[in-house]
Scaffold this active site. Sequence first.
Site, short mmCIF file in Angstrom:
data_model
loop_
_atom_site.label_atom_id
_atom_site.label_comp_id
_atom_site.label_asym_id
_atom_site.label_seq_id
_atom_site.Cartn_x
_atom_site.Cartn_y
_atom_site.Cartn_z
N LYS A 77 65.06 98.94 -41.02
CA LYS A 77 65.41 98.02 -39.95
C LYS A 77 65.30 96.58 -40.44
CE LYS A 77 63.94 97.50 -35.08
NZ LYS A 77 62.99 98.11 -34.09
N SER A 82 65.01 99.55 -30.08
CA SER A 82 65.66 98.49 -30.83
C SER A 82 66.09 98.95 -32.22
CB SER A 82 64.71 97.29 -30.96
OG SER A 82 63.50 97.65 -31.62
N SER A 116 60.97 102.00 -29.34
CA SER A 116 62.14 101.66 -30.14
C SER A 116 62.46 102.65 -31.25
CB SER A 116 61.96 100.27 -30.76
OG SER A 116 61.98 99.28 -29.76
#
Length: 611
Positions: free
Chosen positions: A75, A150, A174
């Site tokens: 990420k 996310s 997330s």
Amino acid sequence: MPNIAALHEIYATDPNALSTTINDIYDRIECEGLNPVWIALIPREKTLARIQQLSLLPEGDRRKLPLFGIPFAVKDNMDVAGLGTAAACPTFARTPATESAPVVVKLEQAGAILVGKTNMDQFATGLVGTRTPYGVCASVFNSNYISGGSSSGSAVAVASGLVTFALGTDTAGSGRIPAMFNNVIGLKPTRGLLSTCGVVPACRTLDCVSILTETASDASIVLAVARGFDELDPYSRVPSASSGAAPWSIAPIFRFAIPTLETREFFGDVHNPTLFQKAIDVIKRDLGGEPVDIDLTPFLAAGNLLYKGPWVAERYTAVGQFIEQHAKDIDPTVYTIITKAKDYTAVDTFNGVYELERLKKKIHMLWKKFDILLVPTAPRTYTIDEIAKAPIERNSHLGYYTNFVNLLDLAAISVPAGIRPDGLPFGVTLIGAAFTDTALLLLGDRIHRALATNLGGSTRPLANTPKLLPTECNSMSSNCFLIAVVGAHLSGQPLNYQLTERNARLVRTCRTRHDYQLYVLKGSVPLKPGLVRVTDFKGPGIELEIWALPADGAPSFISMVPPPLSIGNIFLEDGCIVKGFLVEPSALDSAQDITHMGGWRAYLDSMNLHV
């Protein structure tokens, strides 16, 4: 993308397979475009040079690398040497990092091949995957629906077969929500188990690096590599020998809590309630689970503190000044959520801490009734348009079953649990005490295989991948001490309470190897047998029970063993060796030999002495 074991088999038979695999990934990205899945890539030539170095390693050294040649992504809130860290905000991207986050370094040292950095909800503030200027990630099953966030890009990269595994982060869900929406595994480890150094914080006290894979087996391998204490991370933790004891994970029966009907919430969805009930029924019927209804209210009250309480101020601490100085570059919803932190005072923070501690005590008492908590990963799935119309309200809906987990210091794994009639995936989450990560993976793999068929967004069958199995002979996966009992500690016998009051769980009934004899000890109160191994003796083997005793209960249990009994190694007929009750040979001079009966219960039956 093949799983870890399958890739290793391919690499072992084809010397060109590694470069072919990685080149295929880059070719596909060039064809499909960088966005919305990716924010930045490791240059192809740099990756190929790394492959060349790995390929020169001797075969023996390659085998020592558990992730040799395995492609992965991270990420874009994690530092990677040579790349900027944008956290989905171009103006936030710092100069290229000089070094990678420790968790990334560990994976690369184990042989993994980093492809690039994935898209995300800006500053990890969201569960939707739409709060980004790099393009909205959609579910691999339907482009009209959100991917979840996310860690949106990481989940899509795995589900679409671009990489074998990816790292996300998980503060409020997330790493779990996008796992459900893309039919993959989402492991949210115990806080502090993986270093968060080199990760842009969301809520520093709650942040976790999460792991997204197609199977629990792959997640287990990645976790084993990535975990570990980091002295530079103030929130890094080392579990004690007894932390995360999970005797239920190797027992034939376990208790799983489910929300009462009154506290189940699906926000109008018509398919997920049915699939959740199916999961409950399958776990009960096929996997040995005993459902326990619980009122989820205290969990939900804890979860409300995350965004409707002072913990939102932690987000401002991390990036608040930056977003106020660059308001035009910030997603409007992210800006609204983070700047709201200024409404809270230090007094509010302490009151929030007090309330959380009160809820923790209540939940701790409730937890004594069950081993794990089973919930839907998300109540429902929204379209991209639906999120746009109510971005904060519907994001809040998605966190109904996830927001409380880190606040309560729990571990969790989201597991695919079937496909809805409309073709979208459903998932359930197993939630356990801190440091029960490995045990949750073991159970999660069983549930995954009972409820799902294909991997990610592909048609590849889950059944063709390696199962994750406990190693009962050493019981390391459960942080328990396996103890064999043959007499007064058997189920239903007078001293069995010494095991159950220490939360021990019966694993199985079995027999010793043939070279054991059993005696009735004269004058023992309560009446007890003595087990002894005799060289060259050939008997029927002695029936015994194997119990999983949490490690922290073992010292006090062993201290109660009176002479002439002792704890030693016992060889079982299946080849396992466990600790168990033995007797000193000197105590057998006047003892009655009952070996021919095959066990203590048979002797009690013959004497009509059952308790």
